[in-house]
Motif scaffolding. Structure first.
Motif, PDB file in Angstrom:
ATOM      1  N   ASP A 118      -3.863  -6.710  -0.855  1.00 26.32           N
ATOM      2  CA  ASP A 118      -4.869  -6.317   0.149  1.00 26.32           C
ATOM      3  C   ASP A 118      -5.072  -7.455   1.157  1.00 26.32           C
ATOM      4  O   ASP A 118      -5.144  -8.622   0.784  1.00 26.32           O
ATOM      5  N   PHE A 119      -5.136  -7.087   2.427  1.00 27.21           N
ATOM      6  CA  PHE A 119      -5.194  -8.100   3.492  1.00 27.21           C
ATOM      7  C   PHE A 119      -6.621  -8.307   4.019  1.00 27.21           C
ATOM      8  O   PHE A 119      -6.872  -9.187   4.818  1.00 27.21           O
ATOM      9  N   ALA A 120      -7.564  -7.473   3.541  1.00 33.87           N
ATOM     10  CA  ALA A 120      -8.878  -7.454   4.188  1.00 33.87           C
ATOM     11  C   ALA A 120      -9.589  -8.818   4.177  1.00 33.87           C
ATOM     12  O   ALA A 120     -10.234  -9.181   5.173  1.00 33.87           O
TER      13      ALA A 120
ATOM     14  N   LEU B 200       0.835  -1.204   0.000  1.00 35.57           N
ATOM     15  CA  LEU B 200       0.000   0.000   0.000  1.00 35.57           C
ATOM     16  C   LEU B 200       0.872   1.258   0.000  1.00 35.57           C
ATOM     17  O   LEU B 200       0.603   2.213  -0.732  1.00 35.57           O
ATOM     18  N   TYR B 201       1.929   1.242   0.796  1.00 37.61           N
ATOM     19  CA  TYR B 201       2.819   2.411   0.854  1.00 37.61           C
ATOM     20  C   TYR B 201       3.459   2.683  -0.511  1.00 37.61           C
ATOM     21  O   TYR B 201       3.765   3.816  -0.855  1.00 37.61           O
ATOM     22  N   ALA B 202       3.679   1.600  -1.264  1.00 44.16           N
ATOM     23  CA  ALA B 202       4.367   1.758  -2.549  1.00 44.16           C
ATOM     24  C   ALA B 202       3.399   2.115  -3.675  1.00 44.16           C
ATOM     25  O   ALA B 202       3.818   2.396  -4.788  1.00 44.16           O
ATOM     26  N   SER B 203       2.119   2.099  -3.402  1.00 46.40           N
ATOM     27  CA  SER B 203       1.137   2.333  -4.473  1.00 46.40           C
ATOM     28  C   SER B 203       0.850   3.835  -4.608  1.00 46.40           C
ATOM     29  O   SER B 203       1.077   4.600  -3.664  1.00 46.40           O
TER      30      SER B 203
ATOM     31  N   GLU C   1      -7.539  -1.720  -4.063  1.00 47.99           N
ATOM     32  CA  GLU C   1      -7.015  -1.933  -5.420  1.00 47.99           C
ATOM     33  C   GLU C   1      -5.490  -1.992  -5.431  1.00 47.99           C
ATOM     34  O   GLU C   1      -4.874  -2.174  -6.477  1.00 47.99           O
ATOM     35  N   ALA C   2      -4.865  -1.818  -4.282  1.00 50.62           N
ATOM     36  CA  ALA C   2      -3.412  -1.620  -4.256  1.00 50.62           C
ATOM     37  C   ALA C   2      -2.609  -2.906  -4.464  1.00 50.62           C
ATOM     38  O   ALA C   2      -1.415  -2.869  -4.616  1.00 50.62           O
TER      39      ALA C   2
ATOM     40  N   TRP D 149      -5.209   1.714   6.076  1.00 47.65           N
ATOM     41  CA  TRP D 149      -4.966   0.269   6.132  1.00 47.65           C
ATOM     42  C   TRP D 149      -5.520  -0.292   7.443  1.00 47.65           C
ATOM     43  O   TRP D 149      -6.203  -1.318   7.457  1.00 47.65           O
ATOM     44  N   SER D 150      -5.215   0.415   8.511  1.00 49.25           N
ATOM     45  CA  SER D 150      -5.633  -0.067   9.817  1.00 49.25           C
ATOM     46  C   SER D 150      -7.165  -0.117   9.898  1.00 49.25           C
ATOM     47  O   SER D 150      -7.751  -1.135  10.279  1.00 49.25           O
TER      48      SER D 150
END
Ligand SMILES: Nc1ncnc2c1ncn2[C@@H]1O[C@H](COP(=O)(O)OP(=O)(O)O)[C@@H](O)[C@H]1O
Ligand SMILES: O=P(O)(O)O[C@H]1O[C@H](CO)[C@@H](O[C@H]2O[C@H](CO)[C@@H](O)[C@H](O)[C@H]2O)[C@H](O)[C@H]1O
Length: 452
Positions: free
Chosen positions: A239-241, A224-227, A235-236, A392-393
């Motif tokens: 995804d961990f959801a 996510l940080y790199a997107s 969409e990144a 993210w959190s």
């Protein structure tokens, strides 16, 4: 021999990751028991050592290897040299790293060995393959784990408290009940401490084809940080959801299985008031130890006050007690839960006490926050990534809670008051934990008092 050994141990202990009294001097060290598991050269002895620091006495166990010659591969675990009884000068070292000695533990469990006060056990109707060689797991741990081949993992509890460790009790209870969410138990080692049978180690199936939740979550955060900044988390990539949701469901199942296999109860509003007072006392102690927490004490205090006003009873049962992403592993099939021993350092009665399952939910919610923020510490773009961390959190916390409800877990109505108090109480615990063990991580739990 022993005076020299006391000095060596005092110096060595304070440098161990699992030593709980870092930052305080050792006022006294005594050897409570010394049991020879294997004689000869190399020899293996089991030690229980009592360490007094100010008014606190903590007992630790260690396995010492003894050799006249020390091979290079063991130099890094040398404790020192000393004269050993009539055997002359010996190198004394941390035997957990010596596979030729740790084999004796596996053999002991297979054979049901008794030596001195040590008793080795295997789970009835299980075979133990004694040909497996061990390696020490390098994970950051409160204890020390030995992995035998790719079959078993033996956890040696480092801090000892008299009594059966909740981990042994719960893992065997859940495995007997057929839970798919625990690693199969194979054996354990115990002794007597203060007249009580006391668990020294537990051996379980090693989940060789599994990833731990913490590493998986961090991979997702990194993605996510790199997107691109405007790309939503879903969409990144990475995804961990969906996993957070599945973990929520597995958590609810474990809670249901615990409630079926162990006693349950309810706590009344008067007990909840006492619980709020206990949280408040812990907060005060934590502020005294970590002054940086002082400016957030009101936020936590307010949540604990609201808890005290909760006017109804709350269901309680056995819970995990120290639940976070590092305690769960994703196998090919589902999530497996590890480490049911509760918060190390808390009295055993407290760790075994019936509690709200929301304590575990709170622990895991905190862990999503940890995963989101931990990479910010050294990140050159930390400031601009703060929003992504929160995104993210929030996303994964929500998914976990949704999965928990889907699996039959209860979070409704003013459960939110209890959940918030438990979450902040966990953050208070973490502030102390980080200041003692990983001071650079301290900002992570401190952020819990400001971010929502
Ligand atoms: N059954 C298992 N199979 C594979 N790895 C395991 C297993 N149990 C523990 N581990 C690994 O060991 C690490 C530490 O285990 P844990 O039980 O949490 O120890 P501690 O109480 O010392 O923190 C876990 O994060 C995981 O990586
Ligand atoms: O050693 P244990 O796993 O029993 O637990 C202790 O150490 C944990 C650190 O490894 C600590 O957990 C804290 O850090 C985690 C990341 O490393 C994070 O996921 C957790 O949310 C956070 O509480 C745990 O609190 C401590 O008891």
């Amino acid at each position: 021999m022993t005076t020299a050994l006391h000095g060596l141990l005092a110096g060595w202990l304070t440098e161990q990751r699992w030593f709980a009294g870092k930052g305080h001097t050792i006022d006294d060290l005594s050897i409570d028991s010394l049991t020879e598991i294997r004689s000869g050269d190399p020899g293996l002895v089991h030690l229980i050592v009592s360490v007094r620091q100010a008014d606190r006495r903590t007992r630790y166990q260690l396995l010492a290897g003894l050799r006249t010659e020390l091979p290079d591969r063991l130099r890094h675990v040398l404790i020192g040299n000393c004269h050993w009884a009539d055997d002359g000068e010996r190198y004394v070292y941390d035997a957990a790293h010596d596979a030729s000695l740790t084999a004796a533990l596996l053999e002991g469990m297979a054979a049901g060995l008794r030596v001195g006060d040590l008793a080795f056990h295997h789970v009835p109707d299980t075979e133990i393959d004694t040909s497996q060689r061990s390696l020490v797991l390098t994970a950051e741990q409160s204890n020390t784990s030995l992995v035998y081949g790719d079959k078993y993992i033996l956890k040696l509890f480092r801090q000892l408290t008299a009594g059966v460790n909740p981990e042994l009790e719960i893992v065997t209870g859940l495995a007997t009940a057929g839970s798919a969410h625990v690693a199969r138990p194979y054996g354990w080692i115990e002794t007597r401490l203060d007249g009580e049978p006391t668990t020294l180690a537990i051996m379980q199936e090693f989940l060789s084809n599994a990833g731990d939740g913490w590493t998986m979550a961090l991979t997702s955060v990194r993605d996510l940080y790199a997107s691109p900044e405007d790309m939503p988390a879903e969409e990144a990539g990475g995804d961990f959801a969906a996993e957070a949701f599945r973990l929520g469901t597995a958590t609810a199942e474990v809670h249901r299985q615990l409630a079926e296999a162990f006693p349950t109860g309810t706590i009344e509003p008067s007990d909840i008031k006492q619980m709020s007072e206990l949280l408040r006392r812990r907060l005060d102690r934590a502020v005294a130890e970590v002054p940086a927490l002082g400016e957030h004490a009101d936020v936590a205090g307010h949540a604990f006050d609201r808890l005290a006003e909760l006017g109804h009873s709350v269901p309680v049962q056995r819970v995990h007690g120290d639940y976070h992403l590092g305690q769960v592993m994703r196998t090919l099939v589902d999530w497996v839960v590890l480490d049911f021993e509760g918060e190390p350092g808390q009295p055993l009665a407290e760790r075994r006490a019936l509690d709200s399952p929301l304590r575990d939910v709170a622990g895991m919610l905190r862990s999503f926050d940890y995963a989101a923020r931990h990479l910010l510490a050294d990140h050159p773009e930390a400031e601009s990534l703060e929003g992504r961390a929160l995104e993210w959190s929030a996303r994964n916390r929500a998914a976990f809670l949704a999965g928990y409800s889907e699996g039959g877990g209860r979070v409704r109505g003013d459960d939110a008051v209890l959940l918030r108090a438990l979450e902040l109480s966990k953050a208070v615990y973490e502030v102390v934990y980080e200041s003692r063990n990983r001071p650079t991580w301290l900002p992570i739990p401190l952020a819990a008092f400001t971010s929502r």
